[in-house]
Design a protein around this motif. Structure first.
Motif, short mmCIF file in Angstrom:
data_model
loop_
_atom_site.label_atom_id
_atom_site.label_comp_id
_atom_site.label_asym_id
_atom_site.label_seq_id
_atom_site.Cartn_x
_atom_site.Cartn_y
_atom_site.Cartn_z
N LEU A 25 3.05 -14.29 -11.58
CA LEU A 25 2.65 -13.40 -12.57
C LEU A 25 3.24 -11.77 -12.02
O LEU A 25 2.83 -11.51 -10.89
CB LEU A 25 1.13 -13.33 -13.05
N PRO A 26 3.66 -11.07 -12.98
CA PRO A 26 4.10 -9.71 -12.36
C PRO A 26 2.79 -8.94 -12.09
O PRO A 26 1.64 -9.11 -12.73
CB PRO A 26 4.54 -8.98 -13.71
N PRO A 27 2.88 -7.92 -11.07
CA PRO A 27 1.69 -7.61 -10.65
C PRO A 27 1.31 -6.35 -11.57
O PRO A 27 2.05 -6.07 -12.54
CB PRO A 27 2.16 -6.80 -9.53
N GLY A 28 0.12 -5.78 -11.62
CA GLY A 28 -0.49 -4.60 -12.30
C GLY A 28 -0.72 -3.39 -11.29
O GLY A 28 -0.11 -3.57 -10.05
N ALA A 29 -1.24 -2.57 -11.60
CA ALA A 29 -1.51 -1.16 -10.88
C ALA A 29 -2.70 -0.75 -11.13
O ALA A 29 -3.46 -0.64 -12.13
CB ALA A 29 -0.36 -0.34 -11.00
N MET A 30 -3.36 -0.30 -10.04
CA MET A 30 -4.69 0.60 -10.08
C MET A 30 -4.32 2.03 -9.44
O MET A 30 -3.72 2.27 -8.63
CB MET A 30 -5.73 0.12 -9.24
N GLU A 31 -4.71 3.10 -10.29
CA GLU A 31 -4.59 4.50 -9.82
C GLU A 31 -5.83 5.25 -10.14
O GLU A 31 -6.66 4.78 -10.87
CB GLU A 31 -3.50 4.99 -10.30
N GLY A 32 -5.93 6.47 -9.42
CA GLY A 32 -7.12 7.29 -9.81
C GLY A 32 -7.07 8.51 -8.57
O GLY A 32 -5.93 8.65 -8.31
N ASP A 33 -8.02 9.25 -9.11
CA ASP A 33 -8.22 10.56 -8.09
C ASP A 33 -9.60 10.24 -7.34
O ASP A 33 -10.63 9.89 -7.70
CB ASP A 33 -8.15 11.41 -9.11
#
Length: 136
Positions: A25-33
């Motif tokens: 499956l294609p990856p997803g992402a996690m982002e934040g500060d």
């Protein structure tokens, strides 16, 4: 013999291609500060702004992404000079935490999150440093 080898080869290719497409499956992402809070003993007034966090301070607090059960470390992230971070991850359930949080005397709450294929999830981390006797 040729026909038998051709049929076996076609079956092998069909199985290999179906396994690859369903498992990857294609990856997803996690982002934040990352927000670092260091309270002062006495706050003189609301008119006096708090000093900004020095850009190199964020590197002192690497973040760890673990499997949901905490058994496996998946990634280690160092926020950039403004505290922002982003990482691509396979779909699944994870936990974001501060590396060596207890040993560093940092108060922070581990953040569970779920990554979905082709989507970005936002997970911010707030840490409190310099709290003296308060236990994380």
């Amino acid at each position: 013999m040729f026909l038998k080898n051709l049929i076996v080869g076609c079956i092998f290719l069909a199985l290999a291609s179906s396994t690859t497409s369903s498992d990857a499956l294609p990856p997803g992402a996690m982002e934040g500060d990352l927000k670092i809070v260091s309270p002062r003993a006495v706050e003189p007034s609301d008119a006096v702004p708090r000093p900004a966090v020095a850009p190199e301070t964020y590197a002192k607090y690497p973040l760890i992404i673990s499997s949901q059960d905490g058994e496996k470390q998946i990634a280690r992230i160092i926020p950039d000079e403004s505290g922002h971070y982003r990482v691509a991850l396979p779909p699944g359930a994870y936990v974001l935490d501060v590396q060596d949080r207890v040993a560093k005397g940092v108060r922070a709450k581990p953040q569970p999150f779920t990554v979905v294929s082709n989507q970005t999830v936002r997970v911010d981390m707030n840490i409190f440093i310099g709290l003296g006797g308060i236990r994380p």
